[in-house]
Scaffold this motif. Structure first.
Motif, PDB file in Angstrom:
ATOM      1  N   UNK A 112       2.346   6.761   2.905  1.00  0.00           N
ATOM      2  CA  UNK A 112       2.917   8.106   2.815  1.00  0.00           C
ATOM      3  C   UNK A 112       3.871   8.205   1.627  1.00  0.00           C
ATOM      4  N   UNK A 113       4.721   7.196   1.451  1.00  0.00           N
ATOM      5  CA  UNK A 113       5.669   7.211   0.337  1.00  0.00           C
ATOM      6  C   UNK A 113       4.956   7.246  -1.005  1.00  0.00           C
ATOM      7  N   UNK A 114       3.916   6.432  -1.156  1.00  0.00           N
ATOM      8  CA  UNK A 114       3.148   6.418  -2.408  1.00  0.00           C
ATOM      9  C   UNK A 114       2.544   7.791  -2.675  1.00  0.00           C
ATOM     10  N   UNK A 115       1.923   8.379  -1.643  1.00  0.00           N
ATOM     11  CA  UNK A 115       1.280   9.691  -1.808  1.00  0.00           C
ATOM     12  C   UNK A 115       2.296  10.778  -2.156  1.00  0.00           C
ATOM     13  N   UNK A 116       3.454  10.744  -1.497  1.00  0.00           N
ATOM     14  CA  UNK A 116       4.488  11.748  -1.777  1.00  0.00           C
ATOM     15  C   UNK A 116       4.992  11.592  -3.216  1.00  0.00           C
ATOM     16  N   UNK A 117       5.208  10.348  -3.643  1.00  0.00           N
ATOM     17  CA  UNK A 117       5.687  10.107  -5.010  1.00  0.00           C
ATOM     18  C   UNK A 117       4.681  10.545  -6.056  1.00  0.00           C
ATOM     19  N   UNK A 118       3.434  10.111  -5.893  1.00  0.00           N
ATOM     20  CA  UNK A 118       2.384  10.466  -6.862  1.00  0.00           C
ATOM     21  C   UNK A 118       2.123  11.974  -6.841  1.00  0.00           C
ATOM     22  N   UNK A 119       1.933  12.513  -5.650  1.00  0.00           N
ATOM     23  CA  UNK A 119       1.536  13.917  -5.517  1.00  0.00           C
ATOM     24  C   UNK A 119       2.569  14.881  -6.067  1.00  0.00           C
ATOM     25  N   UNK A 120       3.855  14.656  -5.733  1.00  0.00           N
ATOM     26  CA  UNK A 120       4.879  15.600  -6.189  1.00  0.00           C
ATOM     27  C   UNK A 120       5.038  15.557  -7.704  1.00  0.00           C
ATOM     28  N   UNK A 121       4.835  14.387  -8.308  1.00  0.00           N
ATOM     29  CA  UNK A 121       4.987  14.312  -9.759  1.00  0.00           C
ATOM     30  C   UNK A 121       3.779  14.921 -10.468  1.00  0.00           C
ATOM     31  N   UNK A 173       4.090   4.176   6.521  1.00  0.00           N
ATOM     32  CA  UNK A 173       5.288   4.531   5.745  1.00  0.00           C
ATOM     33  C   UNK A 173       5.033   4.312   4.250  1.00  0.00           C
ATOM     34  N   UNK A 174       4.449   3.164   3.905  1.00  0.00           N
ATOM     35  CA  UNK A 174       4.211   2.841   2.493  1.00  0.00           C
ATOM     36  C   UNK A 174       3.157   3.779   1.897  1.00  0.00           C
TER      37      UNK A 174
END
Lengths: 142, 143
Positions: A87-96, A84-85
């Motif tokens: 995935x959340x980090x990757x989604x946050x970094x990647x989308x920005x 979960x952590x």
């Protein structure tokens, strides 16, 4: 008969309607990562109030409606907090870094035939598909 | 007024995500799982969402935003390293958990502790993105 696709279509129309309101009224692209990320990075202060209002609706309306219209709704998120952590980090970094996610590049980009939106969508779906293939079918951890 | 319409837009978005099943990570990972029990729902959601937006983008040609200001500039055509690398990183995270930013927020009220942990991690990633993006630029320039 399986009618889940019909709910998908109906929900999709509402999502698109939300995007149309945000575009035609506020003059902005409805991208979830951009709206949240703009608050996090404190860029363009003039948009802060409408970003907060958008997120209030996005979190608040499902909060009000879920017990009424979808009492069985669950996220079925994996209980593995490491995943979960990560995935959340990757989604946050990647989308920005890519400056958009499923709503901004996907819904709003594809519908204006934006090459960047289409290419981004191909890459995040491709990467997502490969990730599920490897982590589910080879490693068996998700 | 801008806040009222932004709230309305967010409410429609959140309600659409909820009833379409996109707050259910099983369905999102099912869409990505081409080698398993493939779930086509996401394609219907995407298609349904694109329809009103096609009309909306068409309408932007002959008017200005109702609440003033300007419509977004036409999209650029440059496919740079940020777009590709960022989308790949996002896709890996999306595949791992089955959540992207919209559904992560829409499911916050019923997603339990895991959903809150995901949200905190996602915001942390957003904080770190400018520095990592600059690092990516240096790597791209060196290559």
């Amino acid at each position: 008969m399986n009618i889940e696709w019909l709910w998908g279509l109906a929900g999709g129309l509402l999502i698109g309607l939300g995007g149309a309101v945000y575009l035609l009224c506020n003059g902005r692209i409805m991208g979830a990562s951009g709206i949240l990320g703009g608050l996090v990075e404190r860029g363009d202060r003039s948009a802060t109030a409408e970003r907060v209002a958008f997120i209030a609706g996005l979190i608040g309306m499902p909060f009000l409606l879920q017990p009424l219209i979808a009492p069985q709704a669950q996220t079925h998120l994996t209980p593995d907090l490491t995943i979960v952590i990560l995935a959340g980090l990757l989604v946050g970094v990647g989308t920005r870094i890519a400056n958009g996610c499923t709503s901004g590049h996907g819904v709003c980009g594809i519908s204006r035939f934006s090459l960047r939106g289409i290419v981004a969508t191909v890459f995040y779906i491709g990467a997502g598909g490969l990730t599920v293939a490897v982590f589910r079918h080879i490693l068996g951890v998700i | 007024m801008r806040g009222v319409f932004a709230f309305l837009a967010g409410s429609l978005f959140g309600t659409g995500l909820l009833i379409s099943g996109m707050t259910n990570t099983t369905k999102v990972q099912g869409w990505l799982d081409v080698f398993g029990q493939w779930d086509p729902t996401l394609a219907f959601v995407m298609g349904g969402a694109i329809l009103p937006m096609l009309v909306a983008w068409h309408l932007t040609r002959s008017r200005t935003p109702m609440l003033g200001g300007h419509f977004p500039a036409p999209p650029g055509a440059e496919l740079d390293h940020r777009l590709i690398a960022g989308s790949v990183l996002f896709g890996v995270g999306w595949g791992l958990a089955g959540l992207c930013p919209g559904p992560a927020m829409a499911s916050l009220s019923f997603g339990g502790a895991g959903g809150i942990v995901f949200m905190i991690a996602m915001i942390t990633g957003m904080f770190a993105a400018p520095k990592l993006g600059a690092q990516l630029d240096r790597m791209a320039n060196a290559a």
